[in-house]
Write an enzyme that holds these catalytic residues in place. Structure first.
Site, PDB file in Angstrom:
ATOM      1  N   SER A  65       0.921  -0.983   0.016  1.00 13.63           N
ATOM      2  CA  SER A  65      -0.017   0.041   0.003  1.00 13.63           C
ATOM      3  C   SER A  65       0.862   1.313   0.081  1.00 13.63           C
ATOM      4  CB  SER A  65      -0.916   0.041   1.385  1.00 13.63           C
ATOM      5  OG  SER A  65      -1.565  -1.063   1.261  1.00 13.63           O
TER       6      SER A  65
HETATM    7  N1  SAH Z   1      -0.146  -4.798   4.061  1.00 16.01           N
HETATM    8  C1  SAH Z   1       0.221  -5.489   2.848  1.00 16.01           C
HETATM    9  C2  SAH Z   1      -0.793  -5.324   1.790  1.00 16.01           C
HETATM   10  C3  SAH Z   1      -0.758  -6.358   0.757  1.00 16.01           C
HETATM   11  S1  SAH Z   1      -2.284  -6.362  -0.097  1.00 16.01           S
HETATM   12  C4  SAH Z   1       1.417  -4.379   2.254  1.00 16.01           C
HETATM   13  O1  SAH Z   1       1.239  -3.142   2.591  1.00 16.01           O
HETATM   14  O2  SAH Z   1       2.587  -5.131   1.838  1.00 16.01           O
HETATM   15  C5  SAH Z   1      -3.176  -7.307   0.528  1.00 16.01           C
HETATM   16  C6  SAH Z   1      -2.618  -8.713   0.917  1.00 16.01           C
HETATM   17  O3  SAH Z   1      -3.808  -9.793   1.382  1.00 16.01           O
HETATM   18  C7  SAH Z   1      -2.073  -9.593  -0.460  1.00 16.01           C
HETATM   19  O4  SAH Z   1      -0.788 -10.001  -0.178  1.00 16.01           O
HETATM   20  C8  SAH Z   1      -3.103 -10.795  -0.422  1.00 16.01           C
HETATM   21  O5  SAH Z   1      -2.136 -12.106  -0.819  1.00 16.01           O
HETATM   22  C9  SAH Z   1      -3.368 -10.933   0.952  1.00 16.01           C
HETATM   23  N2  SAH Z   1      -4.707 -11.784   1.222  1.00 16.01           N
HETATM   24  C10 SAH Z   1      -5.989 -11.521   0.309  1.00 16.01           C
HETATM   25  N3  SAH Z   1      -6.735 -12.376   0.884  1.00 16.01           N
HETATM   26  C11 SAH Z   1      -6.147 -13.125   2.162  1.00 16.01           C
HETATM   27  C12 SAH Z   1      -6.543 -14.053   3.141  1.00 16.01           C
HETATM   28  N4  SAH Z   1      -7.853 -14.342   2.854  1.00 16.01           N
HETATM   29  N5  SAH Z   1      -5.721 -14.530   3.952  1.00 16.01           N
HETATM   30  C13 SAH Z   1      -4.455 -14.108   4.041  1.00 16.01           C
HETATM   31  N6  SAH Z   1      -3.934 -13.104   3.273  1.00 16.01           N
HETATM   32  C14 SAH Z   1      -4.914 -12.618   2.180  1.00 16.01           C
END
Ligand code: SAH
Length: 220
Positions: A65
């Site tokens: 993000s």
């Molecule tokens: N906080 C992270 C955001 C990553 S985007 C950063 O800033 O790097 C959101 C993330 O959630 C992705 O990596 C995706 O693979 C993960 N995600 C989506 N659904 C999920 C679930 N059910 N359980 C665990 N992770 C999940």
């Protein structure tokens, strides 16, 4: 958001976020200074691109993000992320925010658990944590862990949590997450269907266990 908080390097990024009143508290500023975002982006974004105030692709259809979004969520959680607190970061992706949260709660037994469902991202985030000196120390001290699992189920083994941050939007707030919140604890989660307008929602668990829910802003 009409302004952008770009930085030339990590310290400059945090300075700009402070100037733009996105980072307000000393604890968020210190933790964001301690963990260098440059270790949590893909190779092609290393260098100054890592400190631009925009989301960057990290592969597997995921993004890290934008810094202003991280700052906003951290400020919502700052009172719940004091040293000694227990935190869960769902959808830990790059591992960046997980490491910043761990830096805020470290000491006095504080711990932060990241949960990510894509194995490849878990492996990559663990290698990122090793490159960042502060994050590597937090892992060694046992204040920071990342696990491969479905985050909708939370991480019951370490529950209950003072703070839960969710980085992945969900159509509804998963009941396991509110169950794993301590009385007095706070959950921050984007709610909405993929591809449609989503809201960033804050849920506070009152001391009597009931929930107080409010929408704080629209998110993409
Ligand atoms: N906080 C992270 C955001 C990553 S985007 C950063 O800033 O790097 C959101 C993330 O959630 C992705 O990596 C995706 O693979 C993960 N995600 C989506 N659904 C999920 C679930 N059910 N359980 C665990 N992770 C999940």
């Amino acid at each position: 958001m009409s302004w952008r908080s770009h930085g030339r390097d990590n310290a400059d990024m945090v300075r700009t976020l402070r100037k733009n009143k996105l980072v307000k508290s000393a604890s968020v500023a210190r933790a964001m200074e301690d963990v260098d975002r440059g270790f949590f982006v893909v190779a092609s974004d290393q260098g100054t691109a890592a400190y631009r105030d925009q989301p960057q692709s990290i592969g597997s259809r995921a993004t890290i993000s934008a810094p202003h979004m991280h700052a906003y969520c951290l400020e919502l959680l700052t009172d719940h992320c004091k040293p000694g607190a227990r935190v869960l970061d769902v959808g830990s992706g790059s591992g960046y925010l997980t490491a910043v949260l761990a830096a805020m709660v470290a000491g006095e037994g504080g711990r932060d658990i990241g949960v990510e469902h894509i194995d490849k991202l878990v492996a990559w985030s663990l290698s990122n944590l090793k490159k960042d000196p502060k994050a590597a120390a937090l892992v060694r001290e046992g204040a920071l862990e990342i696990h491969a699992a479905d985050g909708r189920l939370g991480w019951p083994a370490e529950a209950p949590y003072d703070a839960i941050h969710v980085g992945a939007a969900a159509p509804e707030v998963p009941v396991d997450l509110t169950r794993q919140l301590k009385p007095g604890g706070r959950l921050v989660i984007p709610v909405g269907e993929e591809g449609q307008s989503q809201s960033l929602v804050v849920i506070d668990k009152r001391e009597d266990g009931t929930l107080d829910r409010r929408r704080v802003m629209g998110v993409v």
